[in-house]
Design a protein around this motif. Structure first.
Motif, PDB file in Angstrom:
ATOM      1  N   HIS A   1      63.974  38.548  57.166  1.00  0.00           N
ATOM      2  CA  HIS A   1      63.116  39.420  56.350  1.00  0.00           C
ATOM      3  C   HIS A   1      63.923  40.081  55.237  1.00  0.00           C
ATOM      4  CE1 HIS A   1      64.953  42.311  59.084  1.00  0.00           C
ATOM      5  NE2 HIS A   1      64.572  43.277  58.266  1.00  0.00           N
ATOM      6  N   THR A   2      65.220  40.372  55.505  1.00  0.00           N
ATOM      7  CA  THR A   2      66.095  40.930  54.472  1.00  0.00           C
ATOM      8  C   THR A   2      66.355  39.891  53.384  1.00  0.00           C
ATOM      9  OG1 THR A   2      67.158  42.342  56.112  1.00  0.00           O
ATOM     10  CG2 THR A   2      68.336  42.001  54.048  1.00  0.00           C
ATOM     11  N   LEU A   3      66.579  38.632  53.786  1.00  0.00           N
ATOM     12  CA  LEU A   3      66.759  37.548  52.823  1.00  0.00           C
ATOM     13  C   LEU A   3      65.548  37.422  51.911  1.00  0.00           C
ATOM     14  CD1 LEU A   3      68.371  34.691  54.957  1.00  0.00           C
ATOM     15  CD2 LEU A   3      69.455  35.952  53.097  1.00  0.00           C
ATOM     16  N   ALA A   4      64.347  37.548  52.499  1.00  0.00           N
ATOM     17  CA  ALA A   4      63.117  37.425  51.707  1.00  0.00           C
ATOM     18  C   ALA A   4      63.057  38.515  50.639  1.00  0.00           C
ATOM     19  CB  ALA A   4      61.890  37.488  52.620  1.00  0.00           C
ATOM     20  N   TRP A   5      63.416  39.752  51.022  1.00  0.00           N
ATOM     21  CA  TRP A   5      63.386  40.849  50.047  1.00  0.00           C
ATOM     22  C   TRP A   5      64.420  40.627  48.955  1.00  0.00           C
ATOM     23  CZ3 TRP A   5      66.193  44.380  47.493  1.00  0.00           C
ATOM     24  CH2 TRP A   5      65.499  45.418  46.867  1.00  0.00           C
ATOM     25  N   LEU A   6      65.640  40.254  49.342  1.00  0.00           N
ATOM     26  CA  LEU A   6      66.692  40.020  48.356  1.00  0.00           C
ATOM     27  C   LEU A   6      66.322  38.861  47.426  1.00  0.00           C
ATOM     28  CD1 LEU A   6      69.830  40.459  50.654  1.00  0.00           C
ATOM     29  CD2 LEU A   6      68.968  42.076  48.949  1.00  0.00           C
TER      30      LEU A   6
END
Length: 326
Positions: free
Chosen positions: A121-126
């Motif tokens: 989910h962090t990868l998606a935001w970044l």
């Protein structure tokens, strides 16, 4: 030259370690992944297109991958940490990478590897941040802005369990406002029904997001006194720390994306007691009264209409196509 020499000599006398091979001097220098340039009464900081493309390429490496090595994650974290030194809104997400990197709990991942799902989910935001940047990331820090001599903005807002309202105040004068209903799309996306008292904190957080997003173009390039005057402390905590749980976490991610495009974070986040929140309270109850009229305090203000909150309005819900594993 003399002042620089005295400073360096003083550090050496005090036995501070000096990395002279990393030294740089001039009106334009590279420092920890950021190019700094001295302008007239301002500093321009740039994360170059090449650096952004490097972050994009690294992010693409883990698309469709289940595990990565800890050494890869450590390098990835380091590159984003450099960007976060300039962009304050990246820090919560870089912090999540830190948590995964140093998580000592037992895992069935291979030796010295971690599951990508722990930070997907962090990868998606970044990835969404990279997509929004679409080139070099430039921020200009002006002296006047640094000393808070810019235009003073205030956003006063409130929400009921049926509607939401906010007022933009510029240098003490109400300029614009909106009074909107909670929609079926809001209910579906945030998984809460309007009219349910349990949804109060969600709607208070949503009106904050709508207001900051609608008016962010007014204060994106300058440091402003942005007062998020809400009578919901949870919404103000979200605005200040970009942290929340459940449906409100979705709102926090969107808010962080807006902050990431701004030079400075809001200077002031203040709690306005409910009895003083009269004007936005009236706006939030517009759809509970058949003969509602705007408060007299907004006589000279312009009513605005924020964009509809369809699924496409929520930009962090899914990564861009290039970062999708499907």
């Amino acid at each position: 030259d003399r002042d620089m020499a005295i400073t360096a000599f003083s550090y050496l006398v005090l036995n501070f370690p000096m990395a002279f091979h990393k030294a740089a001097r001039g009106k334009k220098v590279d420092w920890i992944g950021v190019t700094l340039e001295v302008l007239n009464a301002a500093i321009k900081a740039t994360i170059t297109s090449a650096k952004v493309e490097e972050l994009k390429a690294l992010t693409m490496e883990v698309v469709g991958v289940n595990q990565v090595s800890r050494s890869w994650l450590r390098s990835y974290f380091g590159k984003w940490q450099s960007a976060a030194s300039l962009l304050f809104a990246l820090r919560p997400w870089v912090g999540e990478l830190t948590a995964v990197l140093y998580d000592k709990r037992p895992s069935n991942a291979d030796d010295h590897r971690v599951w990508v799902n722990q930070f997907r989910h962090t990868l998606a935001w970044l990835a969404n941040f990279i997509d929004m940047a679409n080139g070099p990331v430039i921020r200009t820090f002006r002296v006047d802005s640094y000393f808070n001599r810019g235009v003073k903005y205030s956003i006063s807002m409130d929400a009921s369990i049926y509607g939401m309202g906010a007022v933009l105040i510029v240098n003490g004068v109400p300029e614009e406002y909106f009074a909107i209903a909670i929609t079926s799309a809001d209910e579906r996306i945030l998984k809460m029904k309007k009219g349910d008292k349990d949804g109060q904190q969600i709607w208070e957080s949503l009106v904050l997001l709508i207001a900051v997003r609608h008016w962010c173009h007014r204060w994106r390039e300058a440091r402003v006194t942005l007062q998020l005057e809400s009578d919901n402390v949870a919404a103000l905590t979200l605005a200040a720390q970009l942290k929340a749980q459940g449906a409100r976490r979705k709102i926090a991610k969107e808010l962080a994306l807006i902050y990431s495009s701004s030079v400075f974070e809001p200077d002031i986040v203040s709690h306005l007691p409910g009895v003083m929140n009269v004007t936005p309270d009236s706006l939030s109850r517009r759809f509970q009264h058949s003969h509602w009229v705007p408060p007299a305090s907004l006589r000279d203000a312009k009513e605005v209409h924020p964009a509809s909150r369809t699924a496409a309005w929520w930009r962090t819900e899914a990564p861009p196509t290039w970062a999708s594993s499907t």
